[in-house]
Design an enzyme around this catalytic site. Structure first.
Site, mmCIF file in Angstrom:
data_model
loop_
_atom_site.group_PDB
_atom_site.id
_atom_site.type_symbol
_atom_site.label_atom_id
_atom_site.label_comp_id
_atom_site.label_asym_id
_atom_site.label_seq_id
_atom_site.Cartn_x
_atom_site.Cartn_y
_atom_site.Cartn_z
ATOM 1 N N GLU B 53 -20.963 53.882 52.848
ATOM 2 C CA GLU B 53 -20.014 53.666 51.512
ATOM 3 C C GLU B 53 -20.814 52.515 50.566
ATOM 4 O O GLU B 53 -20.476 53.240 49.185
ATOM 5 C CB GLU B 53 -18.579 53.010 52.289
ATOM 6 C CG GLU B 53 -18.067 54.352 53.102
ATOM 7 C CD GLU B 53 -18.115 53.818 54.323
ATOM 8 O OE1 GLU B 53 -19.310 52.978 54.795
ATOM 9 O OE2 GLU B 53 -17.515 54.276 55.093
ATOM 10 N N PHE B 115 -4.570 49.009 62.778
ATOM 11 C CA PHE B 115 -6.412 49.764 63.058
ATOM 12 C C PHE B 115 -6.739 50.234 61.626
ATOM 13 O O PHE B 115 -6.408 50.424 61.258
ATOM 14 C CB PHE B 115 -6.577 50.519 63.825
ATOM 15 C CG PHE B 115 -7.714 51.117 64.491
ATOM 16 C CD1 PHE B 115 -9.094 49.716 64.840
ATOM 17 C CD2 PHE B 115 -8.327 51.664 63.900
ATOM 18 C CE1 PHE B 115 -10.770 50.220 64.962
ATOM 19 C CE2 PHE B 115 -9.250 52.442 64.468
ATOM 20 C CZ PHE B 115 -10.471 51.774 64.743
ATOM 21 N N GLN B 116 -7.633 49.446 61.422
ATOM 22 C CA GLN B 116 -8.675 49.700 60.080
ATOM 23 C C GLN B 116 -7.673 49.571 58.852
ATOM 24 O O GLN B 116 -8.389 50.148 57.938
ATOM 25 C CB GLN B 116 -9.092 51.723 60.240
ATOM 26 C CG GLN B 116 -10.470 51.529 61.072
ATOM 27 C CD GLN B 116 -11.021 52.481 60.730
ATOM 28 O OE1 GLN B 116 -10.524 53.599 60.421
ATOM 29 N NE2 GLN B 116 -12.259 52.309 60.888
ATOM 30 N N LYS B 165 -2.431 56.834 54.672
ATOM 31 C CA LYS B 165 -1.506 58.022 55.237
ATOM 32 C C LYS B 165 -0.891 59.520 54.792
ATOM 33 O O LYS B 165 -0.678 60.658 55.148
ATOM 34 C CB LYS B 165 -2.748 58.267 56.528
ATOM 35 C CG LYS B 165 -3.288 58.937 56.896
ATOM 36 C CD LYS B 165 -3.563 58.724 58.787
ATOM 37 C CE LYS B 165 -4.301 59.936 59.263
ATOM 38 N NZ LYS B 165 -4.927 59.734 60.779
ATOM 39 N N MET B 484 -40.180 39.610 43.526
ATOM 40 C CA MET B 484 -39.562 38.562 42.009
ATOM 41 C C MET B 484 -38.300 37.315 42.673
ATOM 42 O O MET B 484 -38.943 36.244 42.574
ATOM 43 C CB MET B 484 -38.388 39.241 41.585
ATOM 44 C CG MET B 484 -37.907 38.981 40.053
ATOM 45 S SD MET B 484 -38.958 38.252 38.860
ATOM 46 C CE MET B 484 -38.405 40.021 38.327
#
Lengths: 171, 587
Positions: B53, B115-116, B165, B484
């Site tokens: 993502e 969940f999630q 949802k 760097m």
């Protein structure tokens, strides 16, 4: 001598916001995330029909910090108006405290006498305690609470400052 | 049509289409399955499947920065949402318009540690311009339209819309954008004319003026860059750009001093330090620009144009603040400059340019390409020479030394051609950003100038590159170090190279091949031109692994905590100027 730009002053800021979930978290998160002080914060709905709430924040900082705080608040999407009541002309400020004192004998009498001087009301009374309600500016409340300390002070609940500009102007 | 019953997912997609969205970057999951099902059933929106993502947000950023449109991301709840946090913060810091749609568990499960489930609005509150949790399908269309308005108006930024949802499954009614009342968030775009007049007067009287311009010019749209160029030429004053602003003024123009800041040019930083009037256009006096704050441009009057009032007087107190959109303000400024017939003091200006030319003569970016080792500066310069006359070129970068060398040695003539992670400094930005640019401009040449450490941070996106046959060119300056980090360890930590050596690197040529791309390698200076030529001729994705000098440092450099005039020009300068205690705490 501290230069004027470095002096930290206390400011009371009124913020008109949409009354929606998370709006208070946004304001508090802004202060926490950017390291600004919150001395007191109050919030309640003020125009139910328009779904608006008013937040009163007492904060302190240098003039540059106060300017930043106002600009940062103003760019939050749910914020409609920001007003620095300390800067934008005279304003009145009030705070309410509930002060519980548990004592007996002379101390009990003395607490009631001082409450009378401060025009505090008795909201609850038992044989061993009082709950006083006191309204005033922050300094007056501090003074009252300090005087109650040796007289059996056991609990304090304060609302934080609410403020409004004097005169006809509205936020 | 407007009253037809649809489900939340269909309403959502209709919103996107009506907001002129044609591509979205995303990754499916349980909570967004209804939305993906709706995507399956339509053709108006093209979905680009990333591999993580974080890549989706950077891709949307590249898409947004190269087109000026809002970039759109769609991810699932929980880990999908937490993985976008870095990209959202990146977009917030660099003011990139993004709308990120996150799935959420159904409303009745919110707060249940389902969940999630993650508190997405809570987590993303500080890293977005604004965010929403849509609690009923009735609010869906209005919220999405407002999200686009907030993302693109004023100072642009990322906006999250969290979608439970059940909301995207529920039947509802669509509301088109023109039926939504946007009552709130209307930033001021026109500048105060009195302030603009005052600014013009100040500019006209200047003896040592400088234009200091940033990403705000680019965000204001291509017209702003044209107006800036017109105004700078009208005045005859020197102009410097921030890392974010590169392309806002043509790099080849003689009035351009190069980039300023920590790794900016000597002439740009000294002009900033010595000027008597500074006009800051769409930049924010960031710490990489100012160096030590109390010694920043001590003798100058400062004008600041910014659309975000909170940028004004944040770090540096300015004399003439102008709140407004850069293009609008510059337009008014040019008008007033012309109508007042402003005549700068040509004698003073001549002396100022003479001084600047003396600084320029230091040739602060000089390096010597000799021997068998490829200098990174040489590699970028050759890349620039090979591509500067091509029609449609976009450059993205990762973060580190290669990024600074790209900024120093690649010249940009136009805005929206340069995508780099400026404020947040996100390693792993360049490859997904290049994907997003290539999706928006299928026929353009898109090059990610990368380091071997950064590229590994989002290397999984090579799989996306393969799936959509995106012909991005990844030009790795490979010094086998986090360059760097190594440079700072050399300069500030007596060469104790803790964990900055890139052990066990992949064979980038084979890596490219495993993803169906072409891998090339250059090991000698003589190989560089050939490699670039070959890379440009290949009509598919290429990873070019350019083995460069492992110990080269990026100069010039203003050490953290130092002022502009205390700049280090090269390795010889290091010993004499130890970094102060205060500087050591800065990064």
């Amino acid at each position: 001598m501290t230069p004027k730009s470095e002096i930290e002053n206390s400011h009371t800021i009124a913020v008109l916001v949409d009354n929606e979930p998370g709006v208070l978290a946004r304001v508090i998160g802004l202060f926490a995330g950017r390291g600004y002080n919150i001395e007191s914060l109050t919030v309640a709905e003020v125009a139910a029909g328009e779904n608006l709430s008013r937040i009163t924040i007492v904060t302190s900082g240098t003039p540059m910090i106060i300017e930043q705080i106002k600009a940062q608040l103003d760019r939050l999407v749910p914020v409609h108006k920001v007003s620095d009541l300390t800067m934008d002309g005279p304003a009145v400020e009030r705070e309410l405290a509930l002060v519980k004192v548990a004592s007996s004998g002379d101390k009990r009498v003395e607490s009631l006498r001082i409450a009378d001087i401060f025009r505090a009301r008795v909201l609850d009374s038992t044989n061993d305690s009082f709950v006083f309600e006191i309204v005033g500016d922050t300094g007056k409340l501090n003074a009252f609470i300090e005087l109650m300390e040796p007289l059996g002070l056991v609990d304090v609940s304060r609302t934080g400052v609410v403020a409004i500009a004097r005169g006809t102007g509205a936020l | 049509m407007a009253n037809e019953q649809m489900n939340g997912s269909e309403i959502l997609l209709k919103c996107l289409v009506d907001q002129d969205v044609t591509e979205i970057f995303g990754y499916p999951g349980g909570a967004v399955l209804p939305i993906y099902d709706a995507i399956f059933n339509q053709n108006a929106l093209r979905h680009i499947l990333v591999r993580q993502e974080a890549g989706a947000v950077h891709a949307a950023e590249g898409y947004a920065r190269s087109t000026g449109k809002v970039g759109v991301v769609l991810v699932t709840s929980g880990p999908g949402a937490t993985n976008v946090v870095t990209g959202l913060t990146d977009a917030l810091m660099d003011s990139i318009p993004i709308v990120c749609l996150t799935g959420q568990v159904p409303t009745h499960l919110i707060g249940n540690d389902a969940f999630q489930e993650a508190d997405t609005t809570g987590i993303t509150r500080p890293c977005t311009k604004h965010n929403y949790l849509v609690k009923t399908v009735d609010d869906l269309a209005r919220t999405v339209h407002e999200a686009f308005h907030v993302a693109r108006s004023g100072r642009p930024g990322p906006v999250v819309v969290d979608l439970p949802k059940d909301v995207v499954q529920a039947p509802g009614v669509y509301t088109p954008p023109n039926k939504v009342k946007l009552k709130r968030y209307n930033p001021q775009v026109k500048g105060d004319l009195k302030a603009i007049k005052q600014a013009v007067e100040l500019l006209a009287q200047a003896k040592k003026p400088v234009f200091y311009c940033g990403g705000g010019v680019i965000n204001s749209g291509p017209a702003a860059s044209q107006l800036l160029t017109q105004f700078v030429r009208l005045t005859g004053y020197p102009c410097t750009l921030t890392l974010m602003g590169l392309g806002a003024y043509p790099a080849s123009d003689p009035q351009f001093l190069g980039m300023l800041g920590m790794h900016g040019t000597y002439e740009a930083n000294l002009a900033m330090h010595d000027c008597d009037v500074m006009i800051c256009v769409g930049a924010r006096f960031d710490d990489r620009i100012t160096g030590k704050l109390d010694e920043f441009s001590p003798g100058s009057k400062k004008i600041h144009i910014d659309i975000d009032p909170s940028s004004i007087n944040k770090n540096v107190r300015v004399d003439v603040p102008i709140i407004g959109d850069v293009a609008h303000v510059l337009e008014d400024m040019i008008k007033i400059w012309k109508s007042e017939q402003a005549k700068p003091d040509q004698k003073a200006l001549k002396a100022w340019w003479k001084q600047i030319d003396e600084w320029r003569a230091k040739d602060c970016l000089k390096y010597t390409q000799k021997g068998d080792v490829i200098k990174p500066q040489y590699a970028i310069q050759r890349l620039y020479e090979a591509t500067k006359n091509l029609e449609d070129v976009f450059i993205t970068t990762e973060v580190g030394q290669h990024q600074m060398w790209a900024a120093q040695f690649y010249g940009f003539e136009e805005p929206n051609r340069w995508m780099t992670s400026g404020g947040l400094g996100t390693m792993g930005y360049g490859l997904p950003a290049a994907m997003g640019v290539q999706v928006a401009h299928p026929d353009a040449l898109v090059i990610d100038i990368a380091g071997e450490a950064s590229i590994l941070m989002n290397i999984q996106e090579m799989s996306t590159v393969a799936q959509y046959r995106l012909p991005v060119k990844i030009f790795i300056l490979n010094n086998e170090y986090m360059g760097m980090v190594r440079q700072w360890q050399e300069l500030l930590y007596e060469g104790r190279y803790a964990e900055s050596y890139m052990e066990s690197l992949p064979d980038f040529v084979k890596l490219a091949e495993s993803f169906g791309a072409v891998g090339l390698r250059a090991e000698k200076p003589g190989d560089v031109d050939g490699l670039i030529k070959e890379m440009l001729a290949i009509d598919k994705a290429v990873i070019a692994d350019v083995m460069i000098d492992k110990t080269e440092n990026c100069f010039p450099m203003i050490p953290a905590g130092a002022a502009h005039h205390e700049m280090l020009l090269g390795p010889g300068d290091e010993a004499e100027k130890p970094t102060s205690e205060d500087g050591m705490v800065l990064v």
